[in-house]
Design an enzyme around this catalytic site. Structure first.
Site, PDB file in Angstrom:
ATOM      1  CB  CYS A 133      -0.930  -0.007   1.213  1.00  0.00           C
ATOM      2  SG  CYS A 133      -1.957   1.467   1.320  1.00  0.00           S
ATOM      3  CB  CYS A 136      -0.746   2.646   4.024  1.00  0.00           C
ATOM      4  SG  CYS A 136      -2.166   1.910   3.232  1.00  0.00           S
ATOM      5  CG  ASP A 137       3.087   1.310   4.389  1.00  0.00           C
ATOM      6  OD1 ASP A 137       2.592   1.782   5.431  1.00  0.00           O
ATOM      7  OD2 ASP A 137       2.919   0.132   4.019  1.00  0.00           O
TER       8      ASP A 137
END
Ligand code: NAP
Length: 309
Positions: A133, A136-137
């Protein structure tokens, strides 16, 4: 046992769209979602091709709006994980983490999960450099070098996104031609921070505490080379979340649920919508269309059942 006319399993675009249509038709419906409603789109940074948003829209923003819209029409959304589904002569029994529901009809909108790469080091370094992701990261990799594995829309779009943070993004693809849509490819080819590692596969992910090296093999020459990166984003496709119904509906050889054009599966009263279904095009726009069709078809089926009693 609790009774519902319709149970929708999964709260991504297909499930929420089904919920909007079913609630507006006043079908007594509950949507069960094991995580946060929104599905995989919640981890898609930006969507450029969903009609109606001329400038594009963030994945989470779009899904928050769909969730709001469904609740506005009275859709009950419960945070529950479904353990099994059974077809009995008294209806369809949906067994959940907290109680069973007797349903007149069920819509399976459980979507897909990320395919793992399946190489040494992948599990060990997940969350420590290996990610599925970018939204997200990505921000953890500011000023660093990262690799994206895969050549589809997800890989190439997320590689473009990662250039906001990373100094260098390598796209490692097993062929010498991308699968991604041409407009997405063009952006990546024009991005000076993206380098392509063609006809190559990752054989191993190495590191100490976190990732520092990928062992990359060129599939034409069989030559192996280490590539220094601090992150590896894996986008090698998806697998259907169809285990729940594998013994009660027909699946294709890849595990996707086979439906007719009204989203009906091989089992009466069970419908499927969205990415979990065998279909030509997996996009938000086709998932919401599937959801609408499944809800209307299930509503009609429930009416026919009532009329036949
Ligand atoms: P995908 O289209 O199935 O692409 C998977 C990619 O991973 C392919 O390039 C494939 O290579 C490669 N691959 C598969 N297994 C591999 C392995 N073991 N090792 C190395 N590479 C491997 O998957 P996706 O990109 O996740 O997209 C899934 C669906 O969502 C698609 O229908 C896509 O169009 C859609 N999507 C759309 C958007 C958008 O339109 N905005 C964004 C994201 C996703 P080959 O090409 O050689 O098969």
């Amino acid at each position: 046992m609790e009774k519902k006319e319709l149970v929708i399993i999964g709260g991504g675009p297909a499930g929420l769209s089904a919920g909007i249509y079913a609630s507006r038709a006043e079908v007594e419906t509950v949507l069960l979602e094991r995580g946060v409603p929104g599905g995989l789109v919640m981890s898609t940074h930006f969507i450029e091709n969903y009609p109606g948003f001329g400038e594009g829209i963030g994945g989470p923003e779009l899904m928050i709006e769909m969730d709001k819209q469904a609740r506005r029409f009275g859709l009950e959304i419960l945070s529950k994980s479904v353990d099994s589904i059974g077809v009995t002569d008294k209806g369809i029994i949906v067994k959940t983490s907290s109680g069973d529901i007797n349903a007149g009809a069920v819509i399976i909108a459980t979507g897909v999960s990320h395919q793992l790469l399946g190489v040494k080091g992948e599990a060990q370094f997940t969350g420590r450099g290996v990610s599925y992701c970018a939204t997200c990261d990505g921000a953890f990799f500011r000023g660093k070098s990262v690799a994206v594995v895969g050549g589809g829309d997800a890989a190439v779009e997320e590689a473009n996104f990662l250039t906001r943070f990373a100094d260098k993004v390598y796209i490692i693809h097993r062929r010498d031609e991308l699968r991604a849509t041409k407009i997405v490819q063009k952006k990546a080819f024009e991005n000076p921070k993206i380098d392509f590692v063609w006809s190559s596969v990752v054989e191993e992910i190495q590191g100490t505490d976190t990732v520092n090296t990928l062992i990359v093999k060129n599939v034409r020459s069989n030559e192996r080379k280490p590539l220094s990166v601090e992150g590896a984003f894996i986008y090698v496709g998806n697998k259907p979340n169809s285990d729940l119904v594998k013994d009660i509906v027909n699946l294709d050889q890849n595990g996707f649920i086979i439906t007719d054009e009204n989203m009906m599966t091989s089992s009466k009263g069970i419908y499927a919508a969205g990415d979990v279904r065998q279909k030509f095009l997996r996009q938000v726009v086709t998932a919401v269309a599937d959801g609408a069709i499944a809800a209307v078809a299930a509503g009609k089926y429930l009416e026919e059942q009532k009329a036949s009693i």
